[in-house]
Scaffold this motif. Structure first.
Motif, PDB file in Angstrom:
ATOM      1  N   ASN A  93     -14.568   3.377   8.116  1.00 12.60           N
ATOM      2  CA  ASN A  93     -13.118   3.324   7.907  1.00 12.60           C
ATOM      3  C   ASN A  93     -12.720   2.907   6.503  1.00 12.60           C
ATOM      4  N   ARG A  94     -13.708   2.627   5.634  1.00 10.36           N
ATOM      5  CA  ARG A  94     -13.364   2.124   4.303  1.00 10.36           C
ATOM      6  C   ARG A  94     -14.005   2.901   3.163  1.00 10.36           C
ATOM      7  N   ASN A  95     -15.115   3.577   3.430  1.00 10.18           N
ATOM      8  CA  ASN A  95     -15.854   4.223   2.334  1.00 10.18           C
ATOM      9  C   ASN A  95     -15.907   5.741   2.431  1.00 10.18           C
ATOM     10  N   ILE A  96     -15.330   6.328   3.490  1.00 12.36           N
ATOM     11  CA  ILE A  96     -15.508   7.754   3.754  1.00 12.36           C
ATOM     12  C   ILE A  96     -14.160   8.440   3.937  1.00 12.36           C
ATOM     13  N   ARG A 263     -14.697   1.743  -2.238  1.00 11.50           N
ATOM     14  CA  ARG A 263     -13.631   1.704  -1.230  1.00 11.50           C
ATOM     15  C   ARG A 263     -12.242   1.727  -1.863  1.00 11.50           C
ATOM     16  N   ASP A 264     -12.091   1.142  -3.058  1.00  7.13           N
ATOM     17  CA  ASP A 264     -10.791   1.181  -3.723  1.00  7.13           C
ATOM     18  C   ASP A 264     -10.436   2.606  -4.123  1.00  7.13           C
ATOM     19  N   LEU A 265     -11.439   3.349  -4.598  1.00  6.21           N
ATOM     20  CA  LEU A 265     -11.215   4.756  -4.933  1.00  6.21           C
ATOM     21  C   LEU A 265     -10.875   5.560  -3.686  1.00  6.21           C
ATOM     22  N   ILE A 266     -11.563   5.284  -2.590  1.00  3.05           N
ATOM     23  CA  ILE A 266     -11.318   6.020  -1.346  1.00  3.05           C
ATOM     24  C   ILE A 266      -9.902   5.761  -0.842  1.00  3.05           C
ATOM     25  N   ILE A 267      -9.450   4.529  -0.928  1.00  4.28           N
ATOM     26  CA  ILE A 267      -8.083   4.202  -0.502  1.00  4.28           C
ATOM     27  C   ILE A 267      -7.063   4.987  -1.318  1.00  4.28           C
ATOM     28  N   ASP A 268      -7.250   4.987  -2.637  1.00  4.92           N
ATOM     29  CA  ASP A 268      -6.300   5.705  -3.500  1.00  4.92           C
ATOM     30  C   ASP A 268      -6.437   7.215  -3.345  1.00  4.92           C
TER      31      ASP A 268
END
Length: 394
Positions: A93-96, A263-268
């Motif tokens: 739920n955070r990296n994919i 994970r920050d990149l994935i969120i954005d």
């Protein structure tokens, strides 16, 4: 009025090839064979049709940008097993994030990470040369300066970002890396991958690693960027990897892949994709999850490629510049003048190949100018027929 950056994009390689061959006739006594495009022709698993049909009701629902829990878990399980990652390193739920094939995601990542300015001036995007044309187009449309880094025999067909002038490196916002590389099939070692990661962190740019050919190899499985991250410091900061089912599972029309990493990149990235509207439909996500869980069809396809490379070695292995790549399904053959050879092969043998110059930067003496790229994607007999025609000419 249009975005004036669009005028900076050159014609796509396949359009340039069509222009190169326009008006030329292939031999009338043979069937044309197309080796210019990397479109897998191996059979995909029968369950693809079954899963799509089973989940057909989801065509009537808007798909979530983040995909489904089933999809993300299947991806987490596959990538953790494939690269021997520590448990918990990748969280579903955070990296994919699912993507509609790596092509659109590799383009969008530049829109995500390239700022208006870095260090007060225009940022750069580092691109291995030859390259997948999406890298260049993305850099240009994001407002960056593309910096083409030669990947030649001398560099092991991999980019030496460290050798760039300081002013190019310090302005870097993004670097593209492809391993196994397209078109040369070179595989970066774990130590090389770790070196790329360290450079990205030292200079604070994003390392976007295109690993869509990672499951096509003859001997050793290519190491991956997350595997390099898991050695030593267990961190994926500044790193994002791109994977696709097109090559792995022979379903280019499914348009399904994923991005994984910081994970920050994935969120954005998820936030950006809510605007671009590239969410994967429910039936596609269900089918993709089933494909990531199955290794049988991948092993069968890999064996077919291995057999075709065996044939290639027998048929044109005598050519002074033939080599067997570490990964991918291309032959990268040095012939002196790629464009001239492509024209002659079409008119004399009916085989269409890609001139290497069309995969390189423009200007004088691009790194791919002396090469042609051959995609070994057809069935074994058609592949051997094409190679025998080429061998006769060469």
């Amino acid at each position: 009025m249009i975005n004036d950056r669009l005028n900076l994009l050159r014609d796509y390689p396949f359009r340039r090839l069509n222009d190169l061959l326009m008006g030329l006739e292939q031999p009338s006594n043979v069937e044309p064979l197309i080796m210019s495009i990397g479109e897998p022709q191996h059979p995909y698993p029968e369950f693809v049709t079954e899963v799509l049909k089973k989940h057909a009701g989801l065509w009537g629902k808007y798909p979530p940008t983040s995909g489904t829990s089933e999809f993300r878990t299947a991806v987490r399980d596959w990538i953790t097993q494939r690269y021997g990652l520590p448990p918990g390193m990748i969280e579903p739920n955070r990296n994919i994030l699912p993507v509609a094939g790596t092509r659109e995601a590799l383009f969008s990542v530049a829109l995500l990470v390239v700022p208006t300015k870095k260090r007060g001036v225009q940022p750069t995007v580092l691109i291995p040369d030859p390259f997948y044309q999406i890298y260049s187009g993305a850099a240009i449309m994001a407002g960056a300066e593309p910096v083409y880094v030669p990947t030649t025999e001398e560099t092991g067909f991999l980019p030496n970002f460290h050798a760039l002038p300081a002013d190019k490196l310090e302005r870097a916002a993004l670097a593209y890396l492809c391993s196994p590389s397209n078109p040369q099939g070179a595989v970066a070692s774990l130590s090389q991958l770790k070196s790329y990661i360290q450079l990205a962190r030292d200079l604070d740019f994003v390392l976007a690693t295109d690993e869509c050919y990672c499951e096509i190899y003859c001997d050793k499985p290519p190491p991956g960027i997350l595997e390099a991250c898991s050695i030593g410091v267990n961190s994926v900061s500044n790193v994002i990897a791109f994977h696709s089912l097109s090559k792995r599972s022979n379903v280019p029309g499914l348009r399904s892949g994923f991005v994984v990493g910081d994970r920050d990149l994935i969120i954005d990235f998820a936030r950006l994709r809510q605007y671009t509207g590239s969410a994967s439909p429910g039936p596609v996500l269900a089918t993709a999850a089933a494909l990531w869980k199955d290794e049988v069809h991948v092993k069968n396809s890999r064996q077919l490629y291995r057999e075709k490379f065996d044939d290639a070695e027998q048929i044109i292995g005598h050519h002074p510049h033939f080599y067997r790549p570490d990964g991918g399904f291309y032959l990268w053959l040095k012939v002196g003048n790629g464009e001239a050879t492509a024209r002659k092969l079409w008119t004399m043998t009916g085989v269409k190949v890609m001139p290497g110059a069309y995969l390189s930067r423009e200007g004088d003496d691009p790194p791919g100018k002396a090469y042609i790229r051959l995609a070994l994607v057809h069935n074994r007999s058609a592949n051997a027929e094409a190679l025998n025609r080429i061998a006769t000419y060469l």
